[in-house]
Motif scaffolding. Structure first.
Motif, PDB file in Angstrom:
ATOM      1  N   GLU A 281       0.839  -1.204   0.000  1.00 36.13           N
ATOM      2  CA  GLU A 281       0.000   0.000   0.000  1.00 36.13           C
ATOM      3  C   GLU A 281       0.874   1.255   0.000  1.00 36.13           C
ATOM      4  OE1 GLU A 281      -3.014  -0.370  -0.492  1.00 36.13           O
ATOM      5  OE2 GLU A 281      -3.608  -2.321   0.299  1.00 36.13           O
ATOM      6  N   TYR A 282       1.967   1.211   0.728  1.00 38.09           N
ATOM      7  CA  TYR A 282       2.870   2.361   0.796  1.00 38.09           C
ATOM      8  C   TYR A 282       3.477   2.640  -0.583  1.00 38.09           C
ATOM      9  CZ  TYR A 282       6.257   5.573   2.957  1.00 38.09           C
ATOM     10  OH  TYR A 282       6.972   6.685   3.314  1.00 38.09           O
ATOM     11  N   ASP A 283       3.793   1.576  -1.308  1.00 36.60           N
ATOM     12  CA  ASP A 283       4.334   1.741  -2.652  1.00 36.60           C
ATOM     13  C   ASP A 283       3.323   2.460  -3.553  1.00 36.60           C
ATOM     14  OD1 ASP A 283       6.706   0.503  -1.978  1.00 36.60           O
ATOM     15  OD2 ASP A 283       6.089  -1.476  -2.704  1.00 36.60           O
ATOM     16  N   GLU A 284       2.054   2.127  -3.416  1.00 36.28           N
ATOM     17  CA  GLU A 284       1.012   2.803  -4.190  1.00 36.28           C
ATOM     18  C   GLU A 284       0.884   4.265  -3.766  1.00 36.28           C
ATOM     19  OE1 GLU A 284      -2.809   1.051  -4.374  1.00 36.28           O
ATOM     20  OE2 GLU A 284      -2.072  -0.941  -4.900  1.00 36.28           O
ATOM     21  N   PHE A 285       0.925   4.481  -2.466  1.00 33.05           N
ATOM     22  CA  PHE A 285       0.765   5.831  -1.928  1.00 33.05           C
ATOM     23  C   PHE A 285       1.846   6.780  -2.468  1.00 33.05           C
ATOM     24  CE2 PHE A 285       1.850   8.910   1.469  1.00 33.05           C
ATOM     25  CZ  PHE A 285       0.660   9.612   1.521  1.00 33.05           C
ATOM     26  N   LYS A 286       3.061   6.298  -2.578  1.00 33.46           N
ATOM     27  CA  LYS A 286       4.174   7.145  -3.017  1.00 33.46           C
ATOM     28  C   LYS A 286       4.047   7.563  -4.479  1.00 33.46           C
ATOM     29  CE  LYS A 286       7.231   4.215  -1.304  1.00 33.46           C
ATOM     30  NZ  LYS A 286       8.504   3.568  -0.882  1.00 33.46           N
ATOM     31  N   LYS A 287       3.187   6.904  -5.234  1.00 31.52           N
ATOM     32  CA  LYS A 287       2.987   7.249  -6.642  1.00 31.52           C
ATOM     33  C   LYS A 287       1.936   8.343  -6.836  1.00 31.52           C
ATOM     34  CE  LYS A 287       4.054   2.494  -8.040  1.00 31.52           C
ATOM     35  NZ  LYS A 287       3.483   1.253  -8.641  1.00 31.52           N
ATOM     36  N   LEU A 288       1.181   8.662  -5.780  1.00 28.89           N
ATOM     37  CA  LEU A 288       0.099   9.640  -5.896  1.00 28.89           C
ATOM     38  C   LEU A 288       0.662  11.049  -5.998  1.00 28.89           C
ATOM     39  CD1 LEU A 288      -2.218   8.124  -3.142  1.00 28.89           C
ATOM     40  CD2 LEU A 288      -2.294   7.687  -5.608  1.00 28.89           C
ATOM     41  N   LYS A 289       0.019  11.882  -6.823  1.00 29.09           N
ATOM     42  CA  LYS A 289       0.547  13.219  -7.058  1.00 29.09           C
ATOM     43  C   LYS A 289      -0.405  14.330  -6.627  1.00 29.09           C
ATOM     44  CE  LYS A 289       3.627  11.982 -10.907  1.00 29.09           C
ATOM     45  NZ  LYS A 289       3.555  10.544 -10.676  1.00 29.09           N
ATOM     46  N   THR A 290      -1.675  14.199  -6.911  1.00 25.08           N
ATOM     47  CA  THR A 290      -2.615  15.288  -6.633  1.00 25.08           C
ATOM     48  C   THR A 290      -3.395  15.030  -5.348  1.00 25.08           C
ATOM     49  OG1 THR A 290      -4.473  14.302  -7.829  1.00 25.08           O
ATOM     50  CG2 THR A 290      -2.879  15.597  -9.112  1.00 25.08           C
ATOM     51  N   LYS A 291      -3.975  16.105  -4.826  1.00 24.39           N
ATOM     52  CA  LYS A 291      -4.812  16.004  -3.626  1.00 24.39           C
ATOM     53  C   LYS A 291      -5.988  15.057  -3.862  1.00 24.39           C
ATOM     54  CE  LYS A 291      -7.110  17.332   0.173  1.00 24.39           C
ATOM     55  NZ  LYS A 291      -6.746  16.916   1.541  1.00 24.39           N
ATOM     56  N   ASP A 292      -6.623  15.156  -5.028  1.00 22.65           N
ATOM     57  CA  ASP A 292      -7.781  14.305  -5.302  1.00 22.65           C
ATOM     58  C   ASP A 292      -7.378  12.846  -5.405  1.00 22.65           C
ATOM     59  OD1 ASP A 292     -10.677  14.245  -5.824  1.00 22.65           O
ATOM     60  OD2 ASP A 292     -10.082  13.421  -7.766  1.00 22.65           O
ATOM     61  N   GLU A 293      -6.213  12.568  -5.972  1.00 23.61           N
ATOM     62  CA  GLU A 293      -5.728  11.185  -6.036  1.00 23.61           C
ATOM     63  C   GLU A 293      -5.538  10.614  -4.623  1.00 23.61           C
ATOM     64  OE1 GLU A 293      -3.119  10.825 -10.160  1.00 23.61           O
ATOM     65  OE2 GLU A 293      -2.147  11.557  -8.331  1.00 23.61           O
ATOM     66  N   ILE A 294      -4.981  11.418  -3.739  1.00 23.52           N
ATOM     67  CA  ILE A 294      -4.758  10.971  -2.360  1.00 23.52           C
ATOM     68  C   ILE A 294      -6.083  10.725  -1.657  1.00 23.52           C
ATOM     69  CG2 ILE A 294      -3.854  11.652  -0.109  1.00 23.52           C
ATOM     70  CD1 ILE A 294      -1.633  13.164  -1.606  1.00 23.52           C
ATOM     71  N   VAL A 295      -7.049  11.631  -1.851  1.00 25.54           N
ATOM     72  CA  VAL A 295      -8.364  11.489  -1.210  1.00 25.54           C
ATOM     73  C   VAL A 295      -9.042  10.208  -1.673  1.00 25.54           C
ATOM     74  CG1 VAL A 295     -10.691  12.459  -1.089  1.00 25.54           C
ATOM     75  CG2 VAL A 295      -8.697  13.949  -0.818  1.00 25.54           C
ATOM     76  N   ARG A 296      -9.044   9.984  -2.982  1.00 27.74           N
ATOM     77  CA  ARG A 296      -9.681   8.777  -3.512  1.00 27.74           C
ATOM     78  C   ARG A 296      -8.963   7.515  -3.028  1.00 27.74           C
ATOM     79  NH1 ARG A 296     -13.049   9.252  -8.092  1.00 27.74           N
ATOM     80  NH2 ARG A 296     -13.569  11.413  -8.583  1.00 27.74           N
ATOM     81  N   TRP A 297      -7.650   7.577  -2.941  1.00 31.13           N
ATOM     82  CA  TRP A 297      -6.876   6.432  -2.449  1.00 31.13           C
ATOM     83  C   TRP A 297      -7.178   6.169  -0.978  1.00 31.13           C
ATOM     84  CZ3 TRP A 297      -3.181   5.940   1.359  1.00 31.13           C
ATOM     85  CH2 TRP A 297      -2.461   4.743   1.373  1.00 31.13           C
ATOM     86  N   GLN A 298      -7.249   7.225  -0.164  1.00 31.63           N
ATOM     87  CA  GLN A 298      -7.552   7.032   1.255  1.00 31.63           C
ATOM     88  C   GLN A 298      -8.968   6.486   1.451  1.00 31.63           C
ATOM     89  OE1 GLN A 298      -5.911  10.822   3.308  1.00 31.63           O
ATOM     90  NE2 GLN A 298      -5.511   9.121   4.698  1.00 31.63           N
ATOM     91  N   PHE A 299      -9.892   6.912   0.589  1.00 33.47           N
ATOM     92  CA  PHE A 299     -11.244   6.344   0.665  1.00 33.47           C
ATOM     93  C   PHE A 299     -11.204   4.842   0.408  1.00 33.47           C
ATOM     94  CE2 PHE A 299     -15.081   4.932  -1.591  1.00 33.47           C
ATOM     95  CZ  PHE A 299     -16.017   5.128  -0.579  1.00 33.47           C
ATOM     96  N   GLN A 300     -10.451   4.412  -0.604  1.00 31.33           N
ATOM     97  CA  GLN A 300     -10.321   2.983  -0.892  1.00 31.33           C
ATOM     98  C   GLN A 300      -9.713   2.245   0.295  1.00 31.33           C
ATOM     99  OE1 GLN A 300     -12.397   2.959  -4.054  1.00 31.33           O
ATOM    100  NE2 GLN A 300     -11.247   1.097  -3.684  1.00 31.33           N
TER     101      GLN A 300
END
Length: 527
Positions: free
Chosen positions: A300-319
């Motif tokens: 999961e951390y590997d996926e998190f480090k690829k996120l760039k925008t605020k919306d990408e992070i929000v959608r990822w945290q929701f998942q």
């Protein structure tokens, strides 16, 4: 001489019977008056913490399947409009125990000690020959009373290798909390099954921070959970929503909630405690458990480090939120299945009342939120279902407004025990059991009163009324505002109509009905 002895025996029996009834309910009661069943039913009340009805397939969930929980509904009754009177953990549990609103039982929030000297339904059952126990999450701060056995989590408890307080003595168990709570419960039933028993089986899951069992750490990895339609709700014209601090986008902690070891990630002020608390939680894992855990969340951390925008992070945290939450729910469902299987194998199922419910509902991204507390439907509404094969027909769906307030009088009534007249809930027996008094069902409540008292997490104290057509809410501390929703036109509660003059007569009527409910339940509201 024989005649005198028989006469004396009859008199003693009569006096003892009268004394038992008075001890159980005082001089008056709200019993429905039907003859009790010949054999006292056993009772298992399963309460989970923060289990949203949206995450139960019996309620039509498309997120997950809960076949064991569904079995209770399929073999008994599903309450489709069950609600709570105060959507926060400790307060709801006090309401369940006493059958009284928070302002009457004295526990309004999560920081108050429960007064264990007051009457509760387990005490009444205990006086009427029941063996009683509470196992799992208590969260009422004072020691349990009215129980022959108690073994409870201190405060919120822990998901892994949990400490318990057993009859006042600290102890600890190896394993995962939902499994451990069920193990202890089945062991207690096995030792007490030859007597009528009442077990409160109180799970911690799926409470925040949603730590799943190791065997489910990869469950849902390949499933994409859609954002709720109201996820990007901008909260216009709703002042209380504008000041809350429980949004998925801004208030989940990447370490505590998403399980990501990111030391450089920002800490939100409302959750400044979360990173340290998460460290304590994972330190509870054994070395072998920690190895499995770290491997799973490294991905999961590997996926998190690829996120760039605020919306990408929000959608990822929701998942991430949904995955871990539903993994915890899966473990709950497994363990409900264990309880039902035990009852089948032990030939106890037919004469055992099983209730499954949550202490309140929960937001799974609706209005952009997680948590509970508000009177909006996702936290106000709670799952509730009951199975009792000896008396309750299967496959019932009850649309009436039922409450956590009704649990105590319902269980007493089904056990044939008079209900104390000062309990504010109603027995659901007329809704559930064929042959019960029909007029009681016809005159069932048509509206619900709610009152929430906490201001933590940016929340606002509020009370309100819910009818089939409308919901009126008054937020009164620290802000003062009103909200009205037309539930037929706006079931998602997005448009506040309080200032719409077309609804002036509706508002006047609802305020009058709200005042009557406050008088009925003796809630002396000054604002």
């Amino acid at each position: 001489m024989l005649l005198f002895f028989l006469l004396l025996t009859s008199v003693v029996y009569y006096l003892v019977s009268c004394r038992t009834v008075k001890a159980a309910a005082g001089e008056s009661s709200k019993s429905q008056g039907e003859a009790p069943l010949a054999k006292k039913p056993n009772i298992i009340l399963i309460v989970t913490d923060d289990h949203a009805y949206q995450a139960i397939s019996a309620y039509g969930s498309k997120l997950n399947g809960t076949p064991n929980i569904d079995r209770i509904a399929n073999e008994g009754a599903l309450m489709t409009e069950a609600c709570v009177t105060n959507s926060v953990c400790s307060a709801s549990r006090a309401v369940i125990l006493t059958g009284k609103y928070s302002h009457i039982n004295g526990l309004k929030d999560n920081g108050t000690f429960f007064n264990g000297a007051q009457e509760t339904f387990p005490k009444i059952l205990q006086r009427n020959g029941y063996r009683t126990a509470v196992i799992g999450k208590w969260h009422l701060w004072s020691d349990p009373t009215g129980f022959d056995y108690w073994n409870i989590l201190p405060a919120q408890g822990h998901y892994y290798n949990p400490p318990f307080v057993k009859m006042g003595k600290d102890t600890a168990y190896k394993g995962y909390i939902t499994d451990v709570t069920t193990d202890l419960s089945l062991d207690w039933i096995e030792k007490n099954k030859n007597n009528p028993f009442c077990l409160l089986l109180f799970h911690k899951a799926p409470h925040r921070n949603w730590m799943p069992p190791l065997k489910y750490l990869d469950m849902f990895n390949n499933k994409k959970f859609p954002l709720p339609g109201t996820f990007y709700d901008k909260h216009e014209n709703r002042l209380a929503l504008q000041r809350q601090l429980i949004t998925v986008s801004d208030h989940l902690d990447v370490r505590y909630d998403s399980k990501i070891p990111c030391d450089s990630c920002a800490v939100t002020p409302i959750n400044d405690w979360a990173p340290g608390e998460y460290q304590k939680e994972i330190e509870r894992l054994t070395p072998a458990e920690r190895k499995v855990w770290d491997a799973a969340y490294a991905k999961e951390y590997d996926e998190f480090k690829k996120l760039k925008t605020k919306d990408e992070i929000v959608r990822w945290q929701f998942q991430r939120y949904m995955e871990d939450y539903l993994r915890c729910v899966q473990s709950v469902d497994d363990n409900v299945g264990r309880v039902l299987q035990y009852l089948d194998d032990s030939k106890l199922a037919d004469n055992t009342i099983v209730i499954y419910m949550s202490d309140q509902g929960f937001y799974l991204g609706e209005h952009g939120l997680y948590d509970k507390r508000f009177m909006y439907k996702e936290s106000f509404r709670t799952p509730m279902m009951i199975r009792y094969p000896a008396a309750i027909p299967a496959k019932q769906k009850l649309p009436e407004y039922t409450l956590n307030l009704d649990i105590a009088p319902t269980l007493l009534d089904l056990a044939g025990i008079p209900v104390p007249s000062d309990m504010q809930g109603e027995s659901m027996k007329p809704l559930l059991v064929k042959g019960s008094k029909k007029d009681k069902k016809d005159n069932w409540r048509k509206e619900v009163y709610y009152h929430y008292y906490e201001v933590s997490f940016g929340l606002t104290k509020h009370y309100g009324i819910r009818t089939p057509d409308y919901k009126l809410i008054h937020f009164y501390d620290p802000i003062d505002s009103w909200e009205l929703y037309d539930l037929k036109k706006d079931p998602d509660e997005l448009k506040n109509l309080y200032n719409d003059t077309a609804y002036s007569n509706v508002i006047a009527d609802l305020k009058m009905r709200l005042k009557k409910l406050q008088e009925k339940y003796k809630d002396d509201v000054k604002k």
